[in-house]
Enzyme design. Structure first.
Site, PDB file in Angstrom:
ATOM      1  NE  ARG A 177     -12.564 -59.543 -18.957  1.00 56.49           N
ATOM      2  CZ  ARG A 177     -12.352 -58.245 -19.164  1.00 56.49           C
ATOM      3  NH1 ARG A 177     -11.465 -57.853 -20.062  1.00 56.49           N
ATOM      4  NH2 ARG A 177     -13.026 -57.329 -18.489  1.00 56.49           N
ATOM      5  CB  CYS A 236     -13.869 -54.457 -25.230  1.00 57.64           C
ATOM      6  SG  CYS A 236     -13.292 -52.744 -25.090  1.00 57.64           S
TER       7      CYS A 236
END
Length: 276
Positions: A177, A236
């Site tokens: 990611r 995050c």
């Protein structure tokens, strides 16, 4: 101030202490209510349950998991009988993820008397600790939180600092990611330019399921520039797993801010750049 981590042996010795409140934080991404179902199927004896979506996420704010408002969080803690004298011990399935969110929130709201059960639920089962399906009742208290706003930053703050030499910006998401190869949740792939990747899972030793030793974590973060950073900011996807990195940094002797909205907030603003 409580130590950040406690062992299953410690909790076994203090399980019946009236000033200790064990909180089950188990949570499954994308499966609302699954954490509660797991709790009702079996939990550490005497534990309360707090849910990421219901109790640890606000109704308004940046990103997918904004911080809960003061009243919302106070009410959640009051319902399970937490006072300023209560030692809170948070646990999850063993990932260190949702329990770290509660650890961070309590510290943010001024309650430093909180620890995480190292090894979580799986470690408790391995130790043979008592398990119950009974949902305990607690006498309601008046928990009072005092938010420490300096612990949090927003996209404007990150954007203004991200290319400064004395800023360390850490992305806690999985490497794929971070690299922008996949993006299962948010509007754009990639990462904030200038950010370095420390996946939250690296805070744990895969062979034991326990948090890594402070000196190991310090060596990792020093390689990333923590020792020379004036400010460390963690983010995050939505502000959950970044709390695990903040805990790991704390174990290593460093303080860090949370970018509340994280990538879910940043990626939604097309005026902001994304790196791959």
């Amino acid at each position: 101030m409580a130590q950040e981590l406690v062992t299953a042996d410690w909790l076994l010795e203090h399980l019946n202490d009236p000033n200790v409140r064990v909180v089950d934080c188990r949570w499954v991404v994308g499966e609302p209510g699954e954490g509660r179902r797991q709790y009702e199927a079996g939990h550490i004896q005497g534990a309360a349950h707090l849910d990421i979506e219901k109790h640890m996420t606000g109704k308004n704010g940046p990103g997918r998991h904004p911080l809960p408002g003061r009243r919302q969080f106070q009410d959640a803690l009051s319902e399970i009988g937490v006072t300023r004298e209560t030692r809170v011990v948070a646990y999850d399935s063993g990932s260190g993820m949702p329990a770290a969110r509660l650890w961070w929130l309590l510290n943010y709201y001024g309650h430093e008397n909180v620890s995480i059960l190292n090894g979580g639920w799986n470690g408790w089962l391995a130790k043979g600790g008592p398990v119950s399906t009974e949902v305990p009742q607690f006498s309601k208290t008046e928990f009072v939180g005092r938010p420490r706003r300096k612990w949090v930053t927003d996209k404007e703050g990150v954007d203004s600092l991200r290319d400064h030499a004395d800023i360390l910006l850490i992305d806690a998401r999985a490497p794929e990611r971070y690299r922008g190869e996949v993006e299962p949740y948010d509007t754009r792939p990639g990462h904030i330019p200038g950010a370095l990747n420390f996946p939250f899972s690296q805070a744990l030793d895969p062979s034991t399921g326990l948090f890594r030793k402070p000196e190991e974590l310090k060596a990792e973060f020093d390689k990333m520039g923590a020792k020379d950073a004036e400010t460390i900011i963690c983010y995050c996807g939505s502000g959950i797993t970044a709390c695990t990195d903040i805990l790991a940094l704390k174990l290593a002797g460093y303080e860090a801010q949370l970018y509340e909205g994280s990538w879910s907030d940043w990626s939604a603003d097309n005026d902001l750049p994304a790196a791959k």
